[in-house]
Design an enzyme around this catalytic site. Structure first.
Site, PDB file in Angstrom:
ATOM      1  N   LYS A  49      33.779  38.998  59.871  1.00  0.00           N
ATOM      2  CA  LYS A  49      32.968  39.387  61.029  1.00  0.00           C
ATOM      3  C   LYS A  49      33.862  39.678  62.239  1.00  0.00           C
ATOM      4  O   LYS A  49      33.562  40.543  63.048  1.00  0.00           O
ATOM      5  CB  LYS A  49      32.007  38.241  61.362  1.00  0.00           C
ATOM      6  N   GLN A  50      34.918  38.917  62.379  1.00  0.00           N
ATOM      7  CA  GLN A  50      35.808  39.079  63.528  1.00  0.00           C
ATOM      8  C   GLN A  50      37.173  38.506  63.173  1.00  0.00           C
ATOM      9  O   GLN A  50      37.293  37.748  62.212  1.00  0.00           O
ATOM     10  CB  GLN A  50      35.235  38.383  64.757  1.00  0.00           C
ATOM     11  N   GLU A  69      32.480  34.168  61.060  1.00  0.00           N
ATOM     12  CA  GLU A  69      31.247  33.467  60.659  1.00  0.00           C
ATOM     13  C   GLU A  69      30.590  34.072  59.424  1.00  0.00           C
ATOM     14  O   GLU A  69      29.510  33.623  59.028  1.00  0.00           O
ATOM     15  CB  GLU A  69      30.271  33.440  61.839  1.00  0.00           C
ATOM     16  N   TRP A 121      32.912  28.946  72.935  1.00  0.00           N
ATOM     17  CA  TRP A 121      34.368  29.098  73.110  1.00  0.00           C
ATOM     18  C   TRP A 121      34.702  30.390  73.848  1.00  0.00           C
ATOM     19  O   TRP A 121      35.810  30.570  74.312  1.00  0.00           O
ATOM     20  CB  TRP A 121      35.096  29.055  71.755  1.00  0.00           C
ATOM     21  N   ASP A 122      33.725  31.267  73.976  1.00  0.00           N
ATOM     22  CA  ASP A 122      33.887  32.530  74.693  1.00  0.00           C
ATOM     23  C   ASP A 122      34.542  32.290  76.059  1.00  0.00           C
ATOM     24  O   ASP A 122      35.367  33.068  76.512  1.00  0.00           O
ATOM     25  CB  ASP A 122      32.523  33.205  74.924  1.00  0.00           C
TER      26      ASP A 122
HETATM   27  C1  BGC Z   1      30.377  35.092  67.517  1.00  0.00           C
HETATM   28  C2  BGC Z   1      31.000  33.862  68.149  1.00  0.00           C
HETATM   29  C3  BGC Z   1      30.635  33.828  69.613  1.00  0.00           C
HETATM   30  C4  BGC Z   1      29.125  33.910  69.805  1.00  0.00           C
HETATM   31  C5  BGC Z   1      28.733  33.992  71.264  1.00  0.00           C
HETATM   32  C6  BGC Z   1      28.879  35.059  67.747  1.00  0.00           C
HETATM   33  O1  BGC Z   1      28.287  36.206  67.219  1.00  0.00           O
HETATM   34  O2  BGC Z   1      30.654  35.111  66.141  1.00  0.00           O
HETATM   35  O3  BGC Z   1      32.403  33.875  68.001  1.00  0.00           O
HETATM   36  O4  BGC Z   1      31.119  32.656  70.179  1.00  0.00           O
HETATM   37  O5  BGC Z   1      28.637  35.053  69.151  1.00  0.00           O
HETATM   38  O6  BGC Z   1      29.253  35.137  71.854  1.00  0.00           O
END
Ligand code: BGC
Length: 734
Positions: free
Chosen positions: A592-593, A480, A338-339
């Site tokens: 985490k985010q 996550e 999704w980035d």
């Molecule tokens: C993040 C995800 C991201 C992925 C790739 C993961 O560590 O939690 O949101 O899409 O890294 O960058």
């Protein structure tokens, strides 16, 4: 030129980044930082002459091949850099002899990487070496290296070997089978193909020498065609070697090796190629540049991040997208997340819309993979892969394997549960359409993406008879650290929004393009019963929001988890998940985010509920202190920066912005070696334009409500909106 700021042996100027000292401990991270490319390929900044344990790599968009455990990965392609120099029998390499002076410089305006070294050989002879390389933006199949060599203290007998290295590796795995190689009037060529996907690649190379009497010879070790030349270089006289390379794969042409040879035969002089390349960069920057006055480090960092995005985006291929680590490293194996849609796409939508369209069209081409995934899990419609590659099938590895003999494997649940990606893609489609008014693309591609993913959601939601509401259970949100949750607010609200837009889009299509609407109605079984159910889900899907407190609960039960004060864990250098274990983080209110904050940010982008200043303030106050913003995900800081700007928290907005902007340049997270953090780079553009610039849509036009960081004297950028350019030239209020 305005030059300020010097740390990590880097110095920053408006358009150029210089490394003033070579530090072998930073070998791999700097290989990433000095990546160049042209949207067709990316080449890490490894040295032409090699270095022990270096990780040179060239990734060509879409060249995937099978590999155990992670299913498929971008194959490291034959190395076009290889250039060895021997002076009076001593081989030049930076781990030998002595480096008397050194500077590596990336010129972002012209897309050129330079390196200047004064080297004393182990036997005490001194040479000046000046390297330059570029991947042509004017003709993406053309690459060039120039080496200028000057003996400093006495004449020197020089031998040069300029090769194509047909044995590149993906961390020990070789994807290529040799087919053939040879020579032509202009130079050498190599023909190889990938082991499983059978993508053929042809590379050809020629070289010229000026400033010395030199003859070129071809030596032919299998898989390693080489142009060799030996000459006497006189003291203080510069000899110039120009190596040009052409490359094609069977993804673009039927006969790649012939195409590479023909192109090589027709190439004009190196200087002509360079001028065309520079002109192409100039045109790109006229649209995509962001000017900052009063903060050289921020200026360079912004341009650096935009440069890295521009060199990883395809201008001519609609079947590829931008991997999480762009085309610059082995991290995440070239997979697409999704980035791209949420973090990277807005930069392209607003400054290079044709590239944004290509990136989204990739999702249209991979709809069948998304349909296979939905069917595998027992659902209908299209369920996009969390990690996607060439076909759109799910390629997230099931397991992360331990790297110690008694370590445990870890199940990766994102493939099964991190399903918000289907709505993220729908959101990006909608956003692109709103910004461009590209009705034809919406008719041909976008509508099908929005509708078939909506059908997936309709089969994925569950009706809770007791509560009389629709729910989405067993998911992972953006955060996550919590791996199995019910009714994640981000997921549920995005789905509700998505289904609402699906109804709108189908009505629009029926009114504007009745034939296409009829075609999709039949293909996707869009019955009136389905449409009614879609509306019913929009009305009755549960969003865990409390209107009295104005707090959104990240997921059902989040507020009942053990609370945490992140300050109690300071000082630390590791993520909260690493400190608490997967299970420990799962049980606590630590993120985490951004998750709820991400939702608020996304809803702000399209002007939808529940975004309001008051809701933002309340939720920011709750979630920001519980987010592992420094050691969690690199996707977080840019989003926090934008929201902090919205809230007038200017110092925090700037701090988070710089954290994102320097993530690779200064290796803030210690993993720059794996490749550029593409999402963070896209977030940097959003933080500047949407955060500091405060761009909002009003009366269907972008308008600025700026919050410039202190010290910024000017912020200038352009946005493309419905076929028209809008220019913003913002200055502090005096
Ligand atoms: C993040 C995800 C991201 C992925 C790739 C993961 O560590 O939690 O949101 O899409 O890294 O960058």
């Amino acid at each position: 030129m305005d030059t300020t700021g010097c740390s990590h042996h880097l110095s920053y100027a408006d358009w150029s980044l210089s490394e003033t000292q070579f530090d072998p401990n930073q070998l791999h991270s700097r290989e990433t930082v000095f990546t160049i490319g042209n949207g067709y390929l990316g080449t890490r900044g490894s040295f032409e002459e090699g270095y022990p344990h270096a990780l040179p790599a060239t990734f060509i968009r879409g060249v995937y091949d099978e590999v155990p455990i992670v299913y498929t990965e971008l194959a490291n392609c034959p190395d076009w850099l290889s250039f060895t120099i021997t002076a009076d029998g001593e081989r030049f390499r930076l781990d030998r002899g002595e480096i008397l002076s050194y500077e590596r410089q990336l010129d972002l305006h012209w897309g050129i990487l330079n390196r200047r070294v004064r080297w004393r050989s182990p036997n005490g002879k001194t040479l000046d070496l000046d390297f330059q390389r570029f991947a042509s933006l004017a003709d993406e199949h053309v690459l060039g290296i120039r080496c200028q060599l000057t003996p400093v203290d006495c004449d020197s007998l020089i031998e040069i070997q300029a090769s194509i290295n047909g044995y590149p590796e993906n961390q020990g795995f070789d994807h290529w089978e040799w087919l053939d190689q040879g020579k032509t009037d202009r130079g050498i060529w190599l023909q190889v193909h990938t082991r499983t996907s059978r993508i053929e690649l042809g590379m050809a190379s020629g070289m010229t020498v000026s400033g010395a009497e030199a003859l070129l010879q071809v030596t032919s070790v299998p898989g390693y065609p080489t142009l060799t030349t030996t000459f006497l270089a006189a003291v203080e006289k510069t000899v110039t070697l120009e190596k040009v390379v052409t490359v094609f794969t069977s993804r673009e042409v039927e006969a790649p090796v012939q195409a590479a040879q023909v192109k090589l035969a027709q190439l004009p002089a190196y200087s002509v190629l360079l001028t065309a390349h520079e002109q192409a960069w100039d045109e790109i920057w006229q649209k995509s540049d962001v000017v900052v006055e009063g903060d050289t480090k921020a200026q360079l960092a912004i341009r650096y991040n935009l440069f890295q995005l521009l060199i990883s985006a395809s201008r001519h291929d609609k079947r590829v997208s931008i991997p999480a680590k762009t085309l610059s490293g082995f991290g995440y194996r070239g997979h697409i997340f999704w980035d791209t849609e949420i973090f990277i796409l807005p930069f392209f939508t607003f400054t290079q819309p044709e590239i944004a369209r290509n990136l989204l069209t990739y999702r249209c081409h991979t709809l069948n993979g998304a349909r296979r995934k939905a069917a595998f899990y027992g659902y209908k419609g299209a369920m996009f892969a969390w990690e996607s590659a060439d076909t759109g099938d799910e390629v997230t590895p099931r397991w992360a394997l331990p790297n110690q003999p008694y370590g445990e494997e870890v199940r990766i649940w994102c493939r099964d549960r991190e399903i918000h990606i289907s709505s993220d893609i729908a959101y990006a489609v909608w956003y692109y359409w709103q910004a461009t008014g590209d009705d034809e693309w919406m008719r041909d591609c976008g509508a099908e993406i929005i509708l078939d993913t909506a059908i997936f959601w309709m089969s994925r939601v569950e009706w809770n008879t007791q509560q009389e509401r629709y729910e989405i259970r067993e998911v992972i949100g953006a955060d996550e650290y919590h791996e199995q949750v019910n009714n994640n607010a981000l997921t549920n609200r995005m789905v509700q929004w998505h289904l609402e837009k699906a109804i709108y889009v189908f009505d629009w299509l029926s009114n504007r393009f009745a034939d296409r609407a009829a075609e999709l109605k039949q293909k996707l079984h869009l019955t009136s019963e389905r449409c009614r159910r879609c509306q019913d889900i929009v009305t009755n899907l549960w969003i865990p929001y409390d209107p009295t407190t104005r707090l959104i609960e990240q997921f059902e039960g989040f507020f009942n988890l053990e609370d945490i004060n992140l300050d109690d864990y300071e000082p630390r250098t590791r993520s909260m998940q690493a400190l608490l274990s997967i299970d420990g983080a799962n049980k606590r209110q630590v993120l985490k985010q951004p998750d709820v904050l991400m939702l608020l940010y996304l809803m702000r982008g399209v002007g939808e509920f529940p975004y309001s200043q008051e809701v933002l303030l309340k939720n920011w106050g709750y979630y920001a202190p519980r987010t592992d913003i420094t050691y969690g995900s690199s996707l977080g800081p840019a989003i926090h920066s934008i929201l902090a700007s919205d809230l007038g928290a200017s110092a925090e907005a700037y701090e988070r912005f710089m954290q994102a902007a320097l993530v690779d340049l200064e290796d803030v997270r210690g993993n720059a070696a794996d490749g550029i953090h593409g999402a963070s780079a896209g977030g940097v553009w959003q933080a500047v334009v949407l955060g500091f610039g405060g761009i909002h849509l009003a009366g269907d036009e972008p308008v600025a409500n700026p919050h410039l960081p202190s010290g910024w004297m000017r912020l200038h950028f352009k946005l493309h909106w419905h076929g028209k350019w809008h220019e913003f030239d913002l200055r502090p209020i005096s």
